[in-house]
Design an enzyme around this catalytic site. Structure first.
Site, PDB file in Angstrom:
ATOM      1  N   HIS A  96       0.838  -1.208   0.000  1.00 44.88           N
ATOM      2  CA  HIS A  96       0.000   0.000   0.000  1.00 44.88           C
ATOM      3  C   HIS A  96       0.868   1.251   0.000  1.00 44.88           C
ATOM      4  O   HIS A  96       0.567   2.227  -0.674  1.00 44.88           O
ATOM      5  CB  HIS A  96      -0.980  -0.029   1.167  1.00 44.88           C
ATOM      6  CG  HIS A  96      -1.979  -1.138   1.018  1.00 44.88           C
ATOM      7  ND1 HIS A  96      -3.001  -1.074   0.100  1.00 44.88           N
ATOM      8  CD2 HIS A  96      -2.070  -2.352   1.606  1.00 44.88           C
ATOM      9  CE1 HIS A  96      -3.697  -2.200   0.153  1.00 44.88           C
ATOM     10  NE2 HIS A  96      -3.141  -2.991   1.055  1.00 44.88           N
ATOM     11  N   ARG A 105       0.390   7.271 -10.534  1.00 42.27           N
ATOM     12  CA  ARG A 105      -0.760   6.384 -10.445  1.00 42.27           C
ATOM     13  C   ARG A 105      -1.901   7.025  -9.662  1.00 42.27           C
ATOM     14  O   ARG A 105      -3.020   7.190 -10.144  1.00 42.27           O
ATOM     15  CB  ARG A 105      -0.330   5.086  -9.724  1.00 42.27           C
ATOM     16  CG  ARG A 105      -1.420   4.071  -9.526  1.00 42.27           C
ATOM     17  CD  ARG A 105      -1.082   3.113  -8.379  1.00 42.27           C
ATOM     18  NE  ARG A 105      -1.463   3.677  -7.100  1.00 42.27           N
ATOM     19  CZ  ARG A 105      -2.448   3.237  -6.333  1.00 42.27           C
ATOM     20  NH1 ARG A 105      -3.157   2.191  -6.696  1.00 42.27           N
ATOM     21  NH2 ARG A 105      -2.735   3.828  -5.176  1.00 42.27           N
ATOM     22  N   GLY A 129     -11.553  -3.530  -4.482  1.00 38.05           N
ATOM     23  CA  GLY A 129     -10.181  -3.683  -3.993  1.00 38.05           C
ATOM     24  C   GLY A 129      -9.697  -2.340  -3.489  1.00 38.05           C
ATOM     25  O   GLY A 129      -8.723  -1.793  -3.972  1.00 38.05           O
ATOM     26  N   GLU A 152     -13.029  -4.766   0.013  1.00 35.66           N
ATOM     27  CA  GLU A 152     -11.638  -5.202   0.172  1.00 35.66           C
ATOM     28  C   GLU A 152     -11.610  -6.567   0.852  1.00 35.66           C
ATOM     29  O   GLU A 152     -12.261  -6.774   1.871  1.00 35.66           O
ATOM     30  CB  GLU A 152     -10.858  -4.165   0.992  1.00 35.66           C
ATOM     31  CG  GLU A 152      -9.429  -4.540   1.349  1.00 35.66           C
ATOM     32  CD  GLU A 152      -8.539  -4.865   0.156  1.00 35.66           C
ATOM     33  OE1 GLU A 152      -8.517  -4.098  -0.824  1.00 35.66           O
ATOM     34  OE2 GLU A 152      -7.867  -5.917   0.195  1.00 35.66           O
ATOM     35  N   GLU A 181     -16.298 -11.141  -5.397  1.00 32.57           N
ATOM     36  CA  GLU A 181     -17.094 -12.223  -5.962  1.00 32.57           C
ATOM     37  C   GLU A 181     -18.157 -12.690  -4.976  1.00 32.57           C
ATOM     38  O   GLU A 181     -19.173 -13.269  -5.367  1.00 32.57           O
ATOM     39  CB  GLU A 181     -16.203 -13.431  -6.315  1.00 32.57           C
ATOM     40  CG  GLU A 181     -15.276 -13.217  -7.490  1.00 32.57           C
ATOM     41  CD  GLU A 181     -13.955 -12.521  -7.149  1.00 32.57           C
ATOM     42  OE1 GLU A 181     -13.876 -11.827  -6.103  1.00 32.57           O
ATOM     43  OE2 GLU A 181     -13.001 -12.646  -7.919  1.00 32.57           O
ATOM     44  N   GLU A 195      -8.261  -0.304  -9.204  1.00 32.12           N
ATOM     45  CA  GLU A 195      -6.869  -0.281  -9.664  1.00 32.12           C
ATOM     46  C   GLU A 195      -6.406  -1.733  -9.621  1.00 32.12           C
ATOM     47  O   GLU A 195      -5.982  -2.222  -8.589  1.00 32.12           O
ATOM     48  CB  GLU A 195      -6.043   0.640  -8.762  1.00 32.12           C
ATOM     49  CG  GLU A 195      -4.742   1.037  -9.404  1.00 32.12           C
ATOM     50  CD  GLU A 195      -3.672  -0.013  -9.249  1.00 32.12           C
ATOM     51  OE1 GLU A 195      -3.674  -1.001 -10.039  1.00 32.12           O
ATOM     52  OE2 GLU A 195      -2.842   0.136  -8.362  1.00 32.12           O
ATOM     53  N   GLU A 204      -1.338 -11.315 -12.167  1.00 29.72           N
ATOM     54  CA  GLU A 204      -2.199 -11.420 -10.962  1.00 29.72           C
ATOM     55  C   GLU A 204      -3.675 -11.577 -11.327  1.00 29.72           C
ATOM     56  O   GLU A 204      -4.469 -12.022 -10.519  1.00 29.72           O
ATOM     57  CB  GLU A 204      -2.029 -10.238  -9.990  1.00 29.72           C
ATOM     58  CG  GLU A 204      -0.616 -10.126  -9.431  1.00 29.72           C
ATOM     59  CD  GLU A 204      -0.429  -8.972  -8.454  1.00 29.72           C
ATOM     60  OE1 GLU A 204      -1.416  -8.490  -7.880  1.00 29.72           O
ATOM     61  OE2 GLU A 204       0.722  -8.562  -8.263  1.00 29.72           O
TER      62      GLU A 204
HETATM   63  N1  SAH Z   1      -7.424   0.712  -4.447  1.00 35.59           N
HETATM   64  C1  SAH Z   1      -6.240   0.684  -3.610  1.00 35.59           C
HETATM   65  C2  SAH Z   1      -5.560  -0.698  -3.612  1.00 35.59           C
HETATM   66  C3  SAH Z   1      -5.231  -1.250  -4.983  1.00 35.59           C
HETATM   67  S1  SAH Z   1      -4.349  -2.779  -4.917  1.00 35.59           S
HETATM   68  C4  SAH Z   1      -5.271   1.741  -4.091  1.00 35.59           C
HETATM   69  O1  SAH Z   1      -5.438   2.174  -5.207  1.00 35.59           O
HETATM   70  O2  SAH Z   1      -4.359   2.110  -3.371  1.00 35.59           O
HETATM   71  C5  SAH Z   1      -5.585  -3.969  -5.149  1.00 35.59           C
HETATM   72  C6  SAH Z   1      -6.402  -4.276  -3.892  1.00 35.59           C
HETATM   73  O3  SAH Z   1      -7.490  -5.072  -4.279  1.00 35.59           O
HETATM   74  C7  SAH Z   1      -5.660  -5.076  -2.829  1.00 35.59           C
HETATM   75  O4  SAH Z   1      -5.820  -4.449  -1.593  1.00 35.59           O
HETATM   76  C8  SAH Z   1      -6.324  -6.447  -2.838  1.00 35.59           C
HETATM   77  O5  SAH Z   1      -6.377  -7.069  -1.578  1.00 35.59           O
HETATM   78  C9  SAH Z   1      -7.713  -6.100  -3.341  1.00 35.59           C
HETATM   79  N2  SAH Z   1      -8.404  -7.167  -4.103  1.00 35.59           N
HETATM   80  C10 SAH Z   1      -7.926  -7.864  -5.160  1.00 35.59           C
HETATM   81  N3  SAH Z   1      -8.841  -8.714  -5.652  1.00 35.59           N
HETATM   82  C11 SAH Z   1      -9.961  -8.536  -4.873  1.00 35.59           C
HETATM   83  C12 SAH Z   1     -11.240  -9.142  -4.872  1.00 35.59           C
HETATM   84  N4  SAH Z   1     -11.569 -10.079  -5.760  1.00 35.59           N
HETATM   85  N5  SAH Z   1     -12.131  -8.747  -3.928  1.00 35.59           N
HETATM   86  C13 SAH Z   1     -11.794  -7.801  -2.999  1.00 35.59           C
HETATM   87  N6  SAH Z   1     -10.586  -7.205  -2.948  1.00 35.59           N
HETATM   88  C14 SAH Z   1      -9.673  -7.562  -3.880  1.00 35.59           C
END
Ligand code: SAH
Length: 413
Positions: A96, A105, A129, A152, A181, A195, A204
């Site tokens: 983070h 970004r 996320g 999250e 999901e 993001e 990923e």
């Molecule tokens: N939006 C934040 C974090 C982006 S990183 C920022 O911009 O700073 C991606 C985040 O999505 C991570 O914290 C990860 O744990 C979460 N994530 C990824 N796949 C996910 C899913 N299917 N459901 C919920 N959270 C998810």
């Protein structure tokens, strides 16, 4: 650090149950079956360990005390999505901090919210996320949406709630804990912001979660942010990297170490090099977009295999060491005719934490200005390990059959 910690507890031997790829310099990469010494149990989740003389953090749940019974092994088949490992790494601050410190970004996303603040009035937003909740907080503070659902799955979510409160956004932002999901929203949304991009855009494959959420929660005619994405490629030189990893063996300390070159090829050039910063003079031709994704129409099945063609007209003579790839994403305006926002991770833009990805050929090729490098790129998703892919590059020079090559790069499995 290890010296101080060693005084605290005697090291204990553990066996690795599942492979884990370290994501930064203080996390160890470990393989199933490795035996390592745990020197300190820093938190219940992350332990400080040593493997073959190298120290780093490892996820505690990936370790097993003593020998692994065969039965255990069958019971504990590794998850094809590696979700435990994936969400564990997003539960700590390391990633983070890296993402939030990446100004290009984060400010691109902020610009999207600012440029669209009038149109976001009374809209419902899903932040998929949300991590620390940064995008949701931008929405709540810079626009006046009716509601923001911040979803999250990692344990960071506990802190996100606090951050939302601390910044007086709890009236608007609802933090939901769980995988996108699995969660239920009380209503459909007008905007889905996320993001999700990884190295080489897709690594990923968080994009799958975004597409599934789009199909479930985005209302007809709603907006995806990003709205589209492109993968860009360029043939390049990489003299410095080639010298460091390959030419090095030719004459170290006046000795001939070239018998180690096949090993070097395997160790350094078989996989792509992440975090590459292409130098300005390294490109041999104008870059070209090879794969473009429309986030409104892209389907999960499309992710299995994506192909792009290229035809580069070289602008200078030099050494063709490989290809460099990067991505851009675009955010459409909610207003008719409004200007889109672009986040470009290429070498001509402000550097981002993704940097670029370098694919090294097995052997450098001398090329001349006015030569053409044509060919194709295929991104094939790993059928077993769903967060991984293989990138295959085919190329020829001036369409000649004697000057062709093909190479596949696993990323990472
Ligand atoms: N939006 C934040 C974090 C982006 S990183 C920022 O911009 O700073 C991606 C985040 O999505 C991570 O914290 C990860 O744990 C979460 N994530 C990824 N796949 C996910 C899913 N299917 N459901 C919920 N959270 C998810």
């Amino acid at each position: 650090m290890e010296d101080e910690l060693e005084d605290l507890v005697p090291p204990e031997e553990y066996v690795v149950r599942w492979s884990f790829t370290g994501r930064c310099s203080d996390e160890l990469s470990i393989n199933k079956g490795d035996q390592l010494m745990v020197h300190a149990k820093i938190t219940p989740e992350w332990w400080w360990a040593e493997l073959r003389g190298v120290f780093g953090y490892v996820p505690a749940s990936y370790l097993h005390h003593g020998v692994i019974e065969e039965e255990d092994e069958e019971d504990e088949e590794e998850d094809a999505w590696q979700d435990e490992e994936y969400y564990l790494t997003y539960g700590t601050l390391n990633l983070h901090l890296e993402m939030l410190s990446d100004k290009s970004r984060t400010e691109a996303y902020r610009r999207v919210i600012v440029n669209n603040s009038a149109s976001l009035h009374r809209k419902v937003v899903m932040d998929l996320g949300c991590g620390t909740g940064i995008m949701s907080l931008f929405c709540a503070q810079l626009a006046q949406p009716a509601a923001v659902y911040a979803v999250e799955a990692s344990s960071m979510v506990q802190h996100t709630r606090e951050l939302v409160k601390q910044n007086a956004c709890e009236e608007v932002v609802t933090v939901l804990q769980g995988r996108a999901e699995d969660i239920q929203l009380p209503e459909q949304v007008d905007v889905l912001v996320s993001e999700w991009m990884g190295n080489c855009l897709l690594f990923e494959f968080m994009v799958e979660s975004v597409l599934l959420a789009r199909d479930r929660w985005l209302r007809e005619g709603g907006m995806m942010w990003p709205s589209s994405a492109a993968l860009t490629l360029v043939p390049c030189q990489a003299r410095r990297y080639y010298a460091e990893k390959m030419a090095f063996w030719e004459n170290p300390y006046g000795l001939d170490f070239t018998p180690l070159q096949p090993l070097a090829l395997e160790e350094f050039f078989a996989k792509p090099k992440f975090s590459h910063l292409m130098e300005p003079g390294d490109r041999l031709a104008p870059p070209a977009d090879v794969i473009c994704l429309d986030m409104h129409t892209l389907q999960v099945a499309d992710l299995e295999e994506m192909q792009g063609e290229f035809q580069f007209h070289l602008e200078k003579s030099g050494v063709f060491h490989g290809f460099t790839a990067w991505f851009s994403v675009y955010f459409k305006s909610l207003e008719e005719g409004g200007a889109p926002v672009e986040l470009n991770t290429g070498p001509d833009s402000e550097p981002t934490h993704w940097k670029q990805t370098l694919f090294m050929l097995d052997e450098p090729v001398s090329v001349n200005a006015a030569d053409r490098i044509g060919g194709s790129i295929i991104l094939r998703r790993n059928p077993t390990w769903r967060r991984h892919l293989t990138v295959t590059l085919h190329w020829d020079i001036n369409g000649r059959t004697q000057e062709v090559g093909t190479k596949s790069f696993p990323m990472w499995r």
